[in-house]
Design a protein around this motif. Sequence first.
Motif, short mmCIF file in Angstrom:
data_model
loop_
_atom_site.label_atom_id
_atom_site.label_comp_id
_atom_site.label_asym_id
_atom_site.label_seq_id
_atom_site.Cartn_x
_atom_site.Cartn_y
_atom_site.Cartn_z
N LYS A 219 -25.88 -18.56 7.16
CA LYS A 219 -26.99 -17.81 8.03
C LYS A 219 -27.23 -18.62 9.27
CE LYS A 219 -29.15 -15.63 4.17
NZ LYS A 219 -30.45 -15.29 3.45
N ASP A 220 -27.08 -19.90 9.15
CA ASP A 220 -27.38 -20.71 10.43
C ASP A 220 -26.32 -20.40 11.53
OD1 ASP A 220 -29.62 -21.74 9.01
OD2 ASP A 220 -28.53 -23.85 8.62
N ASN A 221 -25.11 -20.19 11.14
CA ASN A 221 -24.23 -20.10 12.11
C ASN A 221 -24.29 -18.80 12.91
OD1 ASN A 221 -23.18 -22.16 10.17
ND2 ASN A 221 -21.02 -21.77 10.98
N ILE A 222 -24.83 -17.74 11.94
CA ILE A 222 -25.23 -16.34 12.45
C ILE A 222 -26.14 -16.62 13.39
CG2 ILE A 222 -25.71 -13.85 11.94
CD1 ILE A 222 -24.22 -14.32 9.05
N GLN A 223 -27.40 -17.08 13.09
CA GLN A 223 -28.40 -17.23 14.06
C GLN A 223 -28.09 -18.14 15.22
OE1 GLN A 223 -31.50 -15.53 13.16
NE2 GLN A 223 -31.76 -16.24 15.49
N ARG A 224 -27.27 -19.13 15.30
CA ARG A 224 -26.96 -19.57 16.68
C ARG A 224 -26.35 -18.88 17.25
NH1 ARG A 224 -26.22 -24.34 13.03
NH2 ARG A 224 -23.73 -23.95 12.99
N ALA A 225 -25.26 -17.94 16.87
CA ALA A 225 -24.69 -17.20 17.53
C ALA A 225 -25.49 -15.96 18.33
CB ALA A 225 -23.53 -16.22 16.68
N ILE A 226 -26.72 -15.52 17.66
CA ILE A 226 -27.50 -14.47 18.23
C ILE A 226 -28.30 -15.24 19.36
CG2 ILE A 226 -29.37 -13.17 17.89
CD1 ILE A 226 -28.39 -12.68 14.84
N ASP A 227 -28.91 -16.54 19.01
CA ASP A 227 -29.44 -17.37 19.94
C ASP A 227 -28.65 -17.56 21.32
OD1 ASP A 227 -31.60 -17.16 17.96
OD2 ASP A 227 -31.28 -19.50 17.45
N LYS A 228 -27.37 -17.82 21.04
CA LYS A 228 -26.47 -18.00 22.28
C LYS A 228 -26.67 -17.01 23.29
CE LYS A 228 -21.88 -20.30 22.80
NZ LYS A 228 -20.71 -20.50 22.21
N ALA A 229 -26.78 -15.87 22.65
CA ALA A 229 -26.76 -14.63 23.79
C ALA A 229 -27.79 -15.01 24.83
CB ALA A 229 -27.02 -13.43 23.19
N SER A 230 -28.86 -15.57 24.58
CA SER A 230 -30.08 -15.71 25.51
C SER A 230 -29.96 -17.10 26.23
CB SER A 230 -31.31 -15.59 24.98
OG SER A 230 -31.72 -16.29 23.72
N ALA A 231 -28.92 -17.95 25.76
CA ALA A 231 -29.08 -19.30 26.27
C ALA A 231 -28.53 -19.17 28.00
CB ALA A 231 -28.05 -20.00 25.66
N GLN A 232 -28.97 -19.94 28.73
CA GLN A 232 -28.68 -19.79 30.31
C GLN A 232 -27.58 -20.10 30.50
OE1 GLN A 232 -31.68 -22.54 32.31
NE2 GLN A 232 -33.19 -20.84 32.17
N ASP A 233 -26.99 -20.93 29.44
CA ASP A 233 -25.46 -21.41 29.77
C ASP A 233 -24.54 -20.81 29.07
OD1 ASP A 233 -26.18 -22.60 27.41
OD2 ASP A 233 -25.26 -24.55 27.65
N ALA A 234 -24.84 -19.52 28.38
CA ALA A 234 -23.94 -18.59 27.41
C ALA A 234 -22.82 -18.18 28.30
CB ALA A 234 -24.48 -17.73 27.02
N GLU A 235 -21.49 -18.44 27.64
CA GLU A 235 -20.18 -17.56 28.30
C GLU A 235 -20.58 -16.21 28.43
OE1 GLU A 235 -20.11 -19.67 25.35
OE2 GLU A 235 -18.50 -21.06 25.85
N ASN A 236 -19.90 -15.70 29.58
CA ASN A 236 -19.64 -14.18 29.79
C ASN A 236 -18.35 -13.73 29.19
OD1 ASN A 236 -22.49 -13.67 30.84
ND2 ASN A 236 -21.57 -14.84 32.71
N TYR A 237 -18.32 -12.97 28.17
CA TYR A 237 -16.99 -12.60 27.72
C TYR A 237 -17.13 -11.07 27.90
CZ TYR A 237 -16.83 -16.77 24.80
OH TYR A 237 -16.91 -17.86 24.24
N GLU A 238 -15.95 -10.58 28.17
CA GLU A 238 -15.56 -9.02 28.26
C GLU A 238 -14.50 -8.69 27.57
OE1 GLU A 238 -13.68 -8.01 32.00
OE2 GLU A 238 -12.93 -10.14 32.28
N GLU A 239 -14.76 -7.21 26.94
CA GLU A 239 -13.85 -6.69 26.13
C GLU A 239 -12.79 -6.20 27.01
OE1 GLU A 239 -16.46 -4.49 22.73
OE2 GLU A 239 -17.34 -4.34 24.59
N VAL A 240 -11.56 -6.74 26.15
CA VAL A 240 -10.13 -6.07 26.72
C VAL A 240 -9.17 -5.46 25.57
CG1 VAL A 240 -8.24 -6.68 28.14
CG2 VAL A 240 -10.42 -8.02 28.44
#
Length: 248
Positions: free
Chosen positions: A63-84
């Motif tokens: 669960k901690d990993n899942i929450q960290r991944a969700i929180d990462k979306a709003s982080a200022q330094d979050a990577e920008n991924y695109e779907e290909v």
Amino acid sequence: MAGHSKFKNIMHRKGAQDKKRSNLFSKLSREITVAAKMGTPDPDMNPRLRLAVNTAKAQSMPKDNIQRAIDKASAQDAENYEEVRYEGYGPGGSAIIVEALTDNRNRTATAVRTAFSKHGGNLGTEGSVAHGFERLGLIVYPADVGSEDKVLEAAMEAGAEDIASTDDGHEIWTAAEDLHQVATDLEKALGEAETVKLAWKPNLTVDMDEKNAATLLKLIDVLDDDDDVQTVWGNYDISDEVMEKVGG
């Protein structure tokens, strides 16, 4: 609604790949982050995020990993991924669809193209093979969740379009836009699913002989090992006899 499962080979490969937990969790985290960034970080209000979280839970992601991944979306330094999406042909005339999330299109395209060329295939243009597939929702339950009749009844009540039950488990197919609702209703009737995701289901399948199957499975392994690749779909069918010979 019942029928022989043509996806058992993909499920077998998926099971083998699940042993690579670190790589798997990395891919799941990336999908969760992208889903959260595209909508609200609340899974109940964001169908794509809900599906990503359900898939992560089904793979025993903490669960901690899942929450960290969700929180990462709003982080200022979050990577920008695109779907290909990449499409191409593998050994034996098989059609392959590769879905990726990347922050560097050139890197990913080069890796995917190299994988195809080194393992008896060639990368095509977008749309070159997708016309031979349907974009559908896929929900998978283990065989011990209940009898085929029980799962069939629950699936029909939930609004599913098709079901295939084998010794490996139950595959339930839905319209892409209905996946979230059908998965929610099935969870109430059968519990959490092993897999809830959008999938590419081939209209026709191609039988693989031993030689082509061995090369094809190497191609899939190489693609699966790439951090940017999320899922690999194909229209191949490998018999149990051939799968045993190639060590699948």
